[in-house]
Design an enzyme around this catalytic site. Sequence first.
Site, short mmCIF file in Angstrom:
data_model
loop_
_atom_site.label_atom_id
_atom_site.label_comp_id
_atom_site.label_asym_id
_atom_site.label_seq_id
_atom_site.Cartn_x
_atom_site.Cartn_y
_atom_site.Cartn_z
CD GLU A 97 -1.25 -0.33 3.64
OE1 GLU A 97 -2.02 -1.30 3.62
OE2 GLU A 97 -1.23 0.52 4.54
CB CYS A 110 3.29 7.63 2.71
SG CYS A 110 3.79 6.43 3.93
CB CYS A 117 7.48 -4.95 8.40
SG CYS A 117 8.86 -4.11 9.21
CB CYS A 121 6.76 -1.93 15.71
SG CYS A 121 8.43 -1.43 15.28
CB CYS A 124 3.46 -1.48 13.31
SG CYS A 124 3.59 -1.18 11.56
CB SER A 196 10.56 6.59 8.64
OG SER A 196 10.23 6.35 9.98
CB SER A 219 10.33 4.67 14.70
OG SER A 219 9.86 4.97 13.42
CG ASN A 295 -3.92 5.69 12.96
OD1 ASN A 295 -5.14 5.67 13.07
ND2 ASN A 295 -3.28 6.41 12.07
CB CYS A 338 1.94 1.44 9.08
SG CYS A 338 3.07 2.73 8.84
N1 SAH Z 1 10.02 0.86 9.49
C1 SAH Z 1 10.08 2.28 9.49
C2 SAH Z 1 9.05 2.97 8.64
C3 SAH Z 1 7.62 2.49 8.66
S1 SAH Z 1 6.45 3.01 9.83
C4 SAH Z 1 10.05 2.81 10.90
O1 SAH Z 1 9.90 2.04 11.81
O2 SAH Z 1 10.25 4.01 11.08
C5 SAH Z 1 6.31 4.76 9.84
C6 SAH Z 1 6.02 5.29 11.24
O3 SAH Z 1 4.70 4.99 11.68
C7 SAH Z 1 6.96 4.73 12.29
O4 SAH Z 1 7.33 5.74 13.18
C8 SAH Z 1 6.07 3.72 12.99
O5 SAH Z 1 6.57 3.39 14.24
C9 SAH Z 1 4.74 4.44 12.99
N2 SAH Z 1 3.56 3.60 13.19
C10 SAH Z 1 3.31 2.35 12.77
N3 SAH Z 1 2.10 1.93 13.16
C11 SAH Z 1 1.55 2.95 13.83
C12 SAH Z 1 0.31 3.13 14.49
N4 SAH Z 1 -0.61 2.17 14.53
N5 SAH Z 1 0.08 4.33 15.07
C13 SAH Z 1 1.01 5.31 15.04
N6 SAH Z 1 2.19 5.20 14.45
C14 SAH Z 1 2.47 4.02 13.85
#
Ligand code: SAH
Length: 359
Positions: A97, A110, A117, A121, A124, A196, A219, A295, A338
């Site tokens: 996406e 984006c 992935c 995390c 996520c 990022s 992050s 989110n 994401c």
């Molecule tokens: N792998 C990279 C980029 C992808 S995520 C990274 O970790 O930075 C982009 C950003 O969105 C990251 O800061 C991630 O931690 C955040 N993110 C992912 N899921 C999220 C969610 N449900 N709510 C808020 N931020 C989120």
Amino acid sequence: MTELNEKTDIKSLTREELTAQIKDMGVPAFRAAQIYQWLHEKQAVSFHEMTNLPSELRGQLEEKYALVVLRPVDVKISAIDGTRKYLFGLPDGNVIESVLMKYKHGNSVCISSQAGCRMGCRFCASAIGGLARSLRTSEMLEQVYRIQKDIGERISNVVMMGSGEPLDNYDNTLRFIHMVTDEWGLNISQRSITVSTCGLVPEMRRLAEEKLQITLALSLHAPDDETRRKLMPVANKYSLKEVLEACHMYFETTGRRVTFEYSLVRGVNDNLEEAKALVRLIRDQHGHVNLIPVNPVREREFVQSSAGAVTAFKNYLEKNGINVTIRREMGRDIQGACGQLRRSYLEEKERENAGLCAY
Ligand code: SAH
């Protein structure tokens, strides 16, 4: 990875590489420039379209090269802010996406760097099914190309904040940056590109050494190792000390301020104690904090911080001299976080398959 069904993935070749290959075919070098422009400036979807090339050459290209074009599977347009979320099909059937966000200063896309992935995390949606595979450079470029074609307006910013960890796909990410900024392609300025990362220290250091003018976003999400480990498994591998040293080195080497992303999760990382610890942690960095109210993802139990907690957190940082913004939530009505759209698509497929098995 430039091979695709025995054919070379032409859209992943840099201008220099393409020129060398065209010369090897005994074709004059100016043809390479024409082909590159067709692919990257005009975003052609077939060799057939390249009408200023002799038809014999078009035939040779067809034989030797694969042309990767993403197939739009779904697009959702936010009624709130015009954000568009695209689900694209890759040549091998995987889906990814990408998101278009319209700002006053221009259109920002984006993009995903991987299908799925493996960083895990906890909050996520991209992490839920693990990693399917890393994307080719052509597949990263195509996300920007298809969206620019779809809206008929120039894309001026690219953020690598979709699914995947860009630094876990280092070579293709770097090649992508090189090509998307090429003057014979979209010619996007390096300063308008953000990568990022969840904090892969060796790759962050390597990226600094490339001396690019792109923005690095880290992050962070927690002010201490213990809390960070609860949210991000990668924190077991690299301590905050190591990660912040790498950020400092990035600033020293490139002169670019690092962005610290901090998703606020109710009761986990959003109280004033954490704000204080955050100030202590990054006071000496020339950075800037981007606060994101987490989110909510259906499969995850994390709850967004209250509006009051977000404001209090922000005010505390500001009062203590930290540069901070609250990320405007975009596309909330269209599964803006994401990996959410891809996740629901995959679930639907699973349900369909389960349905078929039952008969
Ligand atoms: N792998 C990279 C980029 C992808 S995520 C990274 O970790 O930075 C982009 C950003 O969105 C990251 O800061 C991630 O931690 C955040 N993110 C992912 N899921 C999220 C969610 N449900 N709510 C808020 N931020 C989120």
